[in-house]
Design a protein around this motif. Sequence first.
Motif, PDB file in Angstrom:
ATOM      1  N   PHE A 158       0.857  -1.144  -0.122  1.00 30.97           N
ATOM      2  CA  PHE A 158      -0.258  -0.234   0.466  1.00 30.97           C
ATOM      3  C   PHE A 158       0.775   1.143   0.116  1.00 30.97           C
ATOM      4  N   LEU A 159       1.868   1.019   0.718  1.00 31.27           N
ATOM      5  CA  LEU A 159       2.814   2.119   0.344  1.00 31.27           C
ATOM      6  C   LEU A 159       3.577   2.922  -0.673  1.00 31.27           C
ATOM      7  N   ARG A 160       4.042   2.231  -1.474  1.00 26.51           N
ATOM      8  CA  ARG A 160       4.435   1.906  -2.921  1.00 26.51           C
ATOM      9  C   ARG A 160       3.046   1.914  -3.471  1.00 26.51           C
ATOM     10  N   LEU A 161       1.876   1.174  -3.692  1.00 25.42           N
ATOM     11  CA  LEU A 161       1.245   2.412  -4.322  1.00 25.42           C
ATOM     12  C   LEU A 161       0.684   3.785  -4.379  1.00 25.42           C
ATOM     13  N   PHE A 162       0.642   3.862  -2.771  1.00 22.29           N
ATOM     14  CA  PHE A 162       0.364   4.744  -2.547  1.00 22.29           C
ATOM     15  C   PHE A 162       0.740   6.497  -2.940  1.00 22.29           C
ATOM     16  N   ALA A 163       1.780   5.930  -2.850  1.00 19.91           N
ATOM     17  CA  ALA A 163       3.406   6.918  -3.387  1.00 19.91           C
ATOM     18  C   ALA A 163       3.128   7.492  -4.628  1.00 19.91           C
ATOM     19  N   ASP A 164       3.080   6.157  -4.833  1.00 19.94           N
ATOM     20  CA  ASP A 164       2.703   6.484  -7.043  1.00 19.94           C
ATOM     21  C   ASP A 164       2.041   7.216  -6.972  1.00 19.94           C
ATOM     22  N   GLN A 165       0.885   6.833  -6.575  1.00 23.38           N
ATOM     23  CA  GLN A 165      -0.494   7.389  -6.817  1.00 23.38           C
ATOM     24  C   GLN A 165      -0.820   9.277  -6.750  1.00 23.38           C
ATOM     25  N   LEU A 166      -0.140   9.380  -5.228  1.00 27.83           N
ATOM     26  CA  LEU A 166      -0.194  10.408  -4.509  1.00 27.83           C
ATOM     27  C   LEU A 166       0.998  11.780  -4.962  1.00 27.83           C
ATOM     28  N   GLY A 167       1.944  11.216  -5.379  1.00 25.56           N
ATOM     29  CA  GLY A 167       3.176  11.669  -5.870  1.00 25.56           C
ATOM     30  C   GLY A 167       3.555  12.953  -6.573  1.00 25.56           C
ATOM     31  N   PRO A 168       2.455  12.307  -7.624  1.00 25.72           N
ATOM     32  CA  PRO A 168       3.260  13.255  -8.965  1.00 25.72           C
ATOM     33  C   PRO A 168       2.540  14.450  -8.353  1.00 25.72           C
ATOM     34  N   SER A 169       1.477  14.287  -8.061  1.00 24.08           N
ATOM     35  CA  SER A 169       0.346  15.639  -7.841  1.00 24.08           C
ATOM     36  C   SER A 169       0.810  16.183  -6.772  1.00 24.08           C
ATOM     37  N   LEU A 170       2.288  15.724  -6.441  1.00 22.72           N
ATOM     38  CA  LEU A 170       3.010  16.913  -4.973  1.00 22.72           C
ATOM     39  C   LEU A 170       4.458  17.135  -5.340  1.00 22.72           C
ATOM     40  N   SER A 171       3.983  16.683  -6.182  1.00 22.19           N
ATOM     41  CA  SER A 171       5.818  16.897  -6.614  1.00 22.19           C
ATOM     42  C   SER A 171       6.851  15.990  -6.189  1.00 22.19           C
ATOM     43  N   ARG A 172       5.814  15.073  -6.035  1.00 22.10           N
ATOM     44  CA  ARG A 172       7.032  14.228  -5.438  1.00 22.10           C
ATOM     45  C   ARG A 172       7.434  12.709  -6.155  1.00 22.10           C
ATOM     46  N   ARG A 173       8.050  12.758  -6.654  1.00 25.07           N
ATOM     47  CA  ARG A 173       8.306  10.768  -7.591  1.00 25.07           C
ATOM     48  C   ARG A 173       9.396  10.138  -6.859  1.00 25.07           C
ATOM     49  N   ASP A 174       8.986   8.792  -7.745  1.00 23.18           N
ATOM     50  CA  ASP A 174      10.288   7.953  -7.152  1.00 23.18           C
ATOM     51  C   ASP A 174      10.529   7.658  -5.139  1.00 23.18           C
ATOM     52  N   VAL A 175       9.025   8.236  -4.607  1.00 21.92           N
ATOM     53  CA  VAL A 175       9.849   8.486  -2.794  1.00 21.92           C
ATOM     54  C   VAL A 175       9.903   6.652  -2.616  1.00 21.92           C
ATOM     55  N   GLN A 176      10.814   6.728  -1.554  1.00 18.75           N
ATOM     56  CA  GLN A 176      10.652   5.162  -0.896  1.00 18.75           C
ATOM     57  C   GLN A 176       9.923   5.822   0.990  1.00 18.75           C
ATOM     58  N   PHE A 177      10.155   4.534   1.227  1.00 15.43           N
ATOM     59  CA  PHE A 177      10.157   4.440   2.817  1.00 15.43           C
ATOM     60  C   PHE A 177      10.993   3.513   3.539  1.00 15.43           C
ATOM     61  N   SER A 178      11.751   3.946   4.421  1.00 15.14           N
ATOM     62  CA  SER A 178      12.636   3.582   4.649  1.00 15.14           C
ATOM     63  C   SER A 178      12.341   2.340   5.674  1.00 15.14           C
ATOM     64  N   PRO A 179      13.413   1.654   5.760  1.00 15.46           N
ATOM     65  CA  PRO A 179      12.606   0.497   6.944  1.00 15.46           C
ATOM     66  C   PRO A 179      12.273   0.842   8.183  1.00 15.46           C
ATOM     67  N   ASP A 180      13.073   1.783   9.479  1.00 11.65           N
ATOM     68  CA  ASP A 180      12.142   2.597  10.368  1.00 11.65           C
ATOM     69  C   ASP A 180      11.065   2.767  10.241  1.00 11.65           C
ATOM     70  N   ALA A 181      10.707   3.772   9.119  1.00 12.91           N
ATOM     71  CA  ALA A 181       9.312   3.842   8.588  1.00 12.91           C
ATOM     72  C   ALA A 181       8.265   3.094   8.651  1.00 12.91           C
ATOM     73  N   VAL A 182       9.028   1.781   7.936  1.00 10.56           N
ATOM     74  CA  VAL A 182       7.607   0.892   7.650  1.00 10.56           C
ATOM     75  C   VAL A 182       7.893   0.114   8.616  1.00 10.56           C
ATOM     76  N   ARG A 183       8.584   0.405   9.839  1.00 12.94           N
ATOM     77  CA  ARG A 183       8.519  -0.654  10.401  1.00 12.94           C
ATOM     78  C   ARG A 183       7.149   0.044  12.256  1.00 12.94           C
ATOM     79  N   VAL A 184       7.704   1.346  11.696  1.00 16.86           N
ATOM     80  CA  VAL A 184       6.396   1.683  12.932  1.00 16.86           C
ATOM     81  C   VAL A 184       5.223   1.570  11.713  1.00 16.86           C
ATOM     82  N   LEU A 185       4.827   1.796  10.436  1.00 17.44           N
ATOM     83  CA  LEU A 185       3.570   1.339  10.063  1.00 17.44           C
ATOM     84  C   LEU A 185       2.337   0.660  10.636  1.00 17.44           C
ATOM     85  N   SER A 186       3.710  -0.517  10.113  1.00 16.09           N
ATOM     86  CA  SER A 186       3.275  -1.835  10.466  1.00 16.09           C
ATOM     87  C   SER A 186       2.728  -2.286  12.033  1.00 16.09           C
ATOM     88  N   GLY A 187       2.907  -0.563  12.451  1.00 16.09           N
ATOM     89  CA  GLY A 187       3.068  -1.724  14.217  1.00 16.09           C
ATOM     90  C   GLY A 187       1.376  -0.809  14.634  1.00 16.09           C
TER      91      GLY A 187
END
Length: 460
Positions: A324-353
């Motif tokens: 979902f993080l990849r999907l939403f980043a790809d969908q929302l990023g272009p309209s916010l002028s943010r392309r090819d954004v990645q989530f770090s492992p620590d961010a993924v860990r926090v979001l998964s918890g």
Amino acid sequence: MSQTILIVDDEIRLLDVLSGVLEALGYTALSASSGPAALELLDGEQIDLVLTDLRMPGMNGQELLAEIRRRHPTMPVVIMTAFSTVRDAVQAIKDGAFDYIAKPIEQEELATTLANALRLHEALRDNERLRQELAGRYKFDTLVGNSPSFQKVIRAISEVCEQRTTVLVTGESGTGKEVVARAIHFNSPRHRKPFIAVNCAAIPETLLESEFFGHVKGSFTGAVANRVGRFAQAEGGTLFLDEVGDMPLQLQVKILRVLQERQYEPVGGTGTRTADVRIIAATNRDLMDMVAEGKFREDLYYRLAVFPIRLPALRERGEDIPLFLRLFADQLGPSLSRRDVQFSPDAVRVLSGYRWPGNIRELQNCVERSLISARSPIITAADLPPYIVEQPAVANGSTFPLQLDDLAADFERRLIIDALRQAEGVQVRAAELLGINERSLWHRLKKYDITVSKAVAPRP
């Protein structure tokens, strides 16, 4: 860019005159003196409308119309005809022509007819584009999730979509019940017909019956014109009853009758109408509890729950969060002028918890907020909304107070070591496994004092 009109007539002088008139009206004009020549141009040029004479030697206008309908089904065709052949022109309209113009041609009538035909053609083209866009959005491969609980949902959709069976979709708010309903519709034989969604909780109780079945003029105060109800709008397609648990008992009786008899009457009307409509209902409430409390009809429940599909909460499918993080980043990023954004492992860990009480909808909002807050292409835990970062330990039953920074650092350090071991000490590969660049990995190796060798181990 001007629209292009192809004029077809065996009279060369008329072709020249009409070409000048169309160009004066702002169109690009192409001309052909026979049906076969017109078809050749249609196959090779971008044309928006055909204006053709009805009586021509060889292939006449009706034969040309039939061939255009076969090759270019949506192409608007306007027939030119002498008064004596108006009857033939009327037949041509029945065969698919947009309209006809009687000779001698008046410029004002010609301009109005062409504008109307092109306007309708553009509307139909926009509708088809929207239909294809929606159909693409709800293909099976766009339903995100590899978790066992969500794969059960995918299998259920694939089993029922080809049928007319009534479906009841249940799940917490934000789990994607309407997405599933649309996926069923757009992968069914009804996909070219309307998908009409009604939120039963958002319509005043006094208007619910009129909303569903329509009404005739004068049937009640305020009924100043006939109204087409949602069942009529969804004819041949799918009617999605969202929040069906909020439907009043009085209306439940009428919905039950439609499901049983496939018939209904507009409010104030006397004629019975047939309903060729598939019903998909959804609720975030426990309908069986409501049945026990007398708030929902038991017979309606069993009519709706012919094929139940339960959507798991996001906390039940934590392994799907990175998708979902990849999907939403790809969908929302272009309209916010943010392309090819990645989530770090620590961010993924926090979001998964986090427990995600708002489910997928809340996660989407979180990703959008993080894209706005982050200043680098890598979104870290520090870029996440504070309320997310402050609560992840609760999901694991941890006790407070906690040293969150220390816990996050220890978790990140162990992830880096595991990635290096899997990559056999190759830092470029380890960085790819972690979703970061090599320079970012190098800084983390220094930060956590990790020595890289064939046997990866921290310094004593």
